[in-house]
Design a protein around this motif. Structure first.
Motif, PDB file in Angstrom:
ATOM      1  N   VAL A 110       0.852  -1.189   0.000  1.00  0.00           N
ATOM      2  CA  VAL A 110       0.000   0.000   0.000  1.00  0.00           C
ATOM      3  C   VAL A 110       0.890   1.242   0.000  1.00  0.00           C
ATOM      4  O   VAL A 110       1.638   1.475   0.955  1.00  0.00           O
ATOM      5  N   PRO A 111       0.871   2.058  -1.070  1.00  0.00           N
ATOM      6  CA  PRO A 111       1.701   3.271  -1.103  1.00  0.00           C
ATOM      7  C   PRO A 111       1.153   4.339  -0.158  1.00  0.00           C
ATOM      8  O   PRO A 111      -0.061   4.543  -0.076  1.00  0.00           O
ATOM      9  N   LEU A 112       2.057   5.017   0.548  1.00  0.00           N
ATOM     10  CA  LEU A 112       1.644   6.034   1.517  1.00  0.00           C
ATOM     11  C   LEU A 112       2.190   7.400   1.152  1.00  0.00           C
ATOM     12  O   LEU A 112       3.203   7.522   0.450  1.00  0.00           O
ATOM     13  N   SER A 113       1.549   8.428   1.666  1.00  0.00           N
ATOM     14  CA  SER A 113       2.013   9.804   1.444  1.00  0.00           C
ATOM     15  C   SER A 113       2.759  10.349   2.654  1.00  0.00           C
ATOM     16  O   SER A 113       3.186  11.491   2.652  1.00  0.00           O
ATOM     17  N   VAL A 114       2.893   9.545   3.706  1.00  0.00           N
ATOM     18  CA  VAL A 114       3.668   9.947   4.891  1.00  0.00           C
ATOM     19  C   VAL A 114       4.878   9.028   4.998  1.00  0.00           C
ATOM     20  O   VAL A 114       4.940   7.988   4.347  1.00  0.00           O
ATOM     21  N   PHE A 115       5.848   9.419   5.825  1.00  0.00           N
ATOM     22  CA  PHE A 115       7.030   8.583   6.021  1.00  0.00           C
ATOM     23  C   PHE A 115       7.438   8.592   7.486  1.00  0.00           C
ATOM     24  O   PHE A 115       6.980   9.410   8.268  1.00  0.00           O
TER      25      PHE A 115
ATOM     26  N   GLY B  84     -16.049   0.071  12.938  1.00  0.00           N
ATOM     27  CA  GLY B  84     -16.720  -0.591  11.819  1.00  0.00           C
ATOM     28  C   GLY B  84     -16.050  -0.420  10.468  1.00  0.00           C
ATOM     29  O   GLY B  84     -16.656  -0.736   9.442  1.00  0.00           O
ATOM     30  N   ILE B  85     -14.807   0.052  10.455  1.00  0.00           N
ATOM     31  CA  ILE B  85     -14.065   0.208   9.191  1.00  0.00           C
ATOM     32  C   ILE B  85     -13.172  -1.008   8.990  1.00  0.00           C
ATOM     33  O   ILE B  85     -12.252  -1.262   9.783  1.00  0.00           O
ATOM     34  N   MET B  86     -13.408  -1.760   7.949  1.00  0.00           N
ATOM     35  CA  MET B  86     -12.599  -2.940   7.656  1.00  0.00           C
ATOM     36  C   MET B  86     -11.216  -2.534   7.135  1.00  0.00           C
ATOM     37  O   MET B  86     -11.043  -1.443   6.592  1.00  0.00           O
ATOM     38  N   ASP B  87     -10.244  -3.443   7.267  1.00  0.00           N
ATOM     39  CA  ASP B  87      -8.863  -3.123   6.895  1.00  0.00           C
ATOM     40  C   ASP B  87      -8.734  -2.661   5.444  1.00  0.00           C
ATOM     41  O   ASP B  87      -8.012  -1.700   5.146  1.00  0.00           O
ATOM     42  N   GLU B  88      -9.415  -3.332   4.552  1.00  0.00           N
ATOM     43  CA  GLU B  88      -9.328  -2.964   3.132  1.00  0.00           C
ATOM     44  C   GLU B  88      -9.777  -1.519   2.919  1.00  0.00           C
ATOM     45  O   GLU B  88      -9.157  -0.758   2.166  1.00  0.00           O
ATOM     46  N   ASP B  89     -10.843  -1.130   3.602  1.00  0.00           N
ATOM     47  CA  ASP B  89     -11.348   0.240   3.487  1.00  0.00           C
ATOM     48  C   ASP B  89     -10.404   1.225   4.160  1.00  0.00           C
ATOM     49  O   ASP B  89     -10.232   2.363   3.690  1.00  0.00           O
ATOM     50  N   PHE B  90      -9.787   0.799   5.257  1.00  0.00           N
ATOM     51  CA  PHE B  90      -8.814   1.659   5.939  1.00  0.00           C
ATOM     52  C   PHE B  90      -7.640   1.960   5.010  1.00  0.00           C
ATOM     53  O   PHE B  90      -7.235   3.119   4.848  1.00  0.00           O
ATOM     54  N   TYR B  91      -7.082   0.924   4.395  1.00  0.00           N
ATOM     55  CA  TYR B  91      -5.914   1.115   3.513  1.00  0.00           C
ATOM     56  C   TYR B  91      -6.265   1.982   2.300  1.00  0.00           C
ATOM     57  O   TYR B  91      -5.460   2.804   1.868  1.00  0.00           O
ATOM     58  N   GLU B  92      -7.456   1.786   1.766  1.00  0.00           N
ATOM     59  CA  GLU B  92      -7.892   2.601   0.631  1.00  0.00           C
ATOM     60  C   GLU B  92      -7.875   4.083   0.990  1.00  0.00           C
ATOM     61  O   GLU B  92      -7.432   4.930   0.212  1.00  0.00           O
ATOM     62  N   ALA B  93      -8.339   4.394   2.200  1.00  0.00           N
ATOM     63  CA  ALA B  93      -8.431   5.792   2.628  1.00  0.00           C
ATOM     64  C   ALA B  93      -7.083   6.371   3.044  1.00  0.00           C
ATOM     65  O   ALA B  93      -6.768   7.524   2.751  1.00  0.00           O
ATOM     66  N   ILE B  94      -6.272   5.569   3.730  1.00  0.00           N
ATOM     67  CA  ILE B  94      -5.043   6.103   4.341  1.00  0.00           C
ATOM     68  C   ILE B  94      -3.997   6.453   3.292  1.00  0.00           C
ATOM     69  O   ILE B  94      -3.073   7.235   3.555  1.00  0.00           O
TER      70      ILE B  94
ATOM     71  N   SER C 188      -4.248   8.406   0.913  1.00  0.00           N
ATOM     72  CA  SER C 188      -4.317   9.835   0.585  1.00  0.00           C
ATOM     73  C   SER C 188      -4.082  10.733   1.798  1.00  0.00           C
ATOM     74  O   SER C 188      -4.170  11.958   1.688  1.00  0.00           O
ATOM     75  N   PHE C 189      -3.748  10.150   2.948  1.00  0.00           N
ATOM     76  CA  PHE C 189      -3.472  10.960   4.149  1.00  0.00           C
ATOM     77  C   PHE C 189      -2.086  11.584   4.030  1.00  0.00           C
ATOM     78  O   PHE C 189      -1.088  10.881   3.905  1.00  0.00           O
ATOM     79  N   LYS C 190      -2.031  12.907   4.089  1.00  0.00           N
ATOM     80  CA  LYS C 190      -0.754  13.610   3.886  1.00  0.00           C
ATOM     81  C   LYS C 190      -0.132  14.112   5.180  1.00  0.00           C
ATOM     82  O   LYS C 190       0.902  14.781   5.163  1.00  0.00           O
ATOM     83  N   GLY C 191      -0.761  13.799   6.299  1.00  0.00           N
ATOM     84  CA  GLY C 191      -0.222  14.201   7.592  1.00  0.00           C
ATOM     85  C   GLY C 191      -1.034  15.303   8.231  1.00  0.00           C
ATOM     86  O   GLY C 191      -1.755  16.045   7.570  1.00  0.00           O
ATOM     87  N   ALA C 192      -0.913  15.405   9.557  1.00  0.00           N
ATOM     88  CA  ALA C 192      -1.560  16.490  10.289  1.00  0.00           C
ATOM     89  C   ALA C 192      -0.737  17.760  10.117  1.00  0.00           C
ATOM     90  O   ALA C 192       0.456  17.714   9.816  1.00  0.00           O
TER      91      ALA C 192
END
Length: 445
Positions: free
Chosen positions: A264-269, A288-298, A300-304
């Motif tokens: 899973v490619p990420l935008s944070v390091f 209630g968020i399944m792992d597959e859905d979590f990875y799909e969303a995360i 695009s997370f660019k950090g706080a």
């Protein structure tokens, strides 16, 4: 409901004021100084005080709740009037509990990582259009306000801070939330001005775990020995879910999380961010968020905001700013930066300006914090020490405590800025760590 804020201009307070205004409450407030962005945001909502200062005549019998900020003092004239009238006075966290006591409360605690983990959770929930109430300590992409309060949402996600609740309530904020679901990311001594010993500090986390509701859930970092001790010694009943740093790799400067579903490619390091991500995943499972859905969303997370946040520079140079100032946060940020940019010349700047970071006893915690950088620079202001009525600190003493003989130490902003101007920002990578602004340094130029 009619509410009045004493010290409405604070980062947390003004967001709560806006959230209550959006909820339909009648909101007023006072402060002796309000700065941006609080000022413009309050003005836009029509709740900016017309003049600065404290006005006891604003405190009337028909006010349902007075909310007291940490910026106010115990002898505040508006506070005195509220007490005289017998009005209900809430601290910030106490009022948040009042707003969420009939909801499932999810509280993210820890000396480090709590803002990022809370932000990750909210990003994932927002991505999948799962509406929750929340309070987080940083501005998030896609969110207008750091606080959201509704009548109807079932869950409230709260960033749990261990600092004091108000000038008249010296309990740690997170002790007022009584979580149904909690997370503890790590324990590393902080806020030395309030918690004089490490055991005093740890005691707050023992109390936090004890405050988890019967049959609740605690997700905890099993790689932190202090966290493990607190969890193992807890006497109340709750379900324990440990987490640890997941497997990952870096290819061509891109971080990939190794999962059963593939890379899973990420935008944070940074290893600490991967650890935070794993904690967030377990909390999202509880929601209630399944792992597959979590990875799909995360992905695009660019950090706080201000957490290894990339700054867009005019010269296209590579520069990140981080809110890090406590030793554990500095070490995590530097380690991540060094790992991410192995083949670049790495510059790391750290500003010491909090009471804790300038305390000679606490400075011991910074040993080897800047190791791995090609150029390590520490800045602190001698004027700040005078203002805080603290003893002078020599650059040699700083080098000794950091255990870094090559450390460059600057004690006034002019010298720091002169050095900064000698550097070719287009060559090398830069990490700027501070909850201040390096004496007014413009990081975009």
């Amino acid at each position: 409901m009619k509410t009045h804020f004493i010290a409405i201009g604070g980062s947390a307070m003004h967001n709560l004021a806006i959230a209550l205004k959006d909820k339909g409450y009648q909101v007023t407030g006072s402060d002796d100084a309000i700065f941006e962005p609080s000022k413009s945001r309050l003005e836009k909502k029509g709740i900016l005080p017309q003049e600065m200062g404290w006005f006891p005549e604003k405190i009337t019998q028909d006010i349902d709740a007075v909310i007291l900020g940490m910026h106010a003092h115990q002898d505040n004239p508006e506070l005195a009037k509220a007490k005289e009238l017998g009005l209900k006075i809430y601290s910030y966290p106490e009022f948040l509990y009042e707003q969420s006591k009939n909801k499932t409360r999810v509280v993210i605690a820890g000396s480090h990582g709590k803002t990022t983990i809370t932000s990750m959770i909210l990003h994932v929930l927002n991505f999948h259009q799962k509406d929750v109430d929340f309070m987080v300590g940083a501005q998030l992409e896609g969110f207008d306000c750091m606080v959201k309060l509704t009548q109807d949402n079932d869950f409230m996600v709260l960033e749990g801070d261990e600092y004091l609740s108000s000038p008249i309530d010296l309990r740690s904020k997170f002790l007022l939330y009584q979580p149904n679901i909690a997370l503890m990311s790590g324990i590393a001594w902080d806020h030395i001005n309030v918690f004089k010993t490490f055991d005093d500090y740890i005691e707050q986390f023992r109390k936090f775990v004890a405050s988890i509701t019967a049959g609740g859930v605690l997700v905890y970092n099993e790689e932190d020995p202090e966290v493990v001790k607190v969890v193992e010694n807890a006497e109340n009943y709750f379900r324990k879910i440990p987490y640890k740093t997941p497997e990952y790799e870096i290819n061509n400067g891109k971080v990939y999380l190794k999962t059963e579903m593939g890379d899973v490619p990420l935008s944070v390091f940074g290893a600490h961010n991967l650890l935070n991500l794993e904690g967030a995943r377990h909390i999202c499972r509880q929601l209630g968020i399944m792992d597959e859905d979590f990875y799909e969303a995360i992905m695009s997370f660019k950090g706080a905001s201000k957490r290894l946040e990339k700054v867009e520079r005019e010269d296209k140079g590579t520069l990140y700013k981080d809110f890090a100032h406590a030793p554990s946060k500095v070490k995590a940020a530097v380690k991540a930066f060094v790992e991410q940019f192995k083949n670049e010349k790495k510059y790391g700047f750290l500003e010491l300006h909090t009471y804790s970071s300038l305390n000679p006893v606490f400075l011991e915690q910074y040993d080897h914090a800047m190791d791995g950088l090609d150029e390590a620079i520490v800045f602190y202001s001698e004027d700040a020490l005078k203002i805080k009525r603290m003893e002078p600190i020599s650059p040699e003493f700083i080098k000794e405590k950091f255990k870094n003989e090559n450390l460059k130490v600057f004690t006034n902003a002019e010298d720091l800025h002169a050095y900064w101007n000698t550097l070719d920002k287009a060559n090398g990578v830069y990490l700027m760590m501070s909850s201040g602004n390096f004496g007014g340094l413009d990081l975009t130029k």
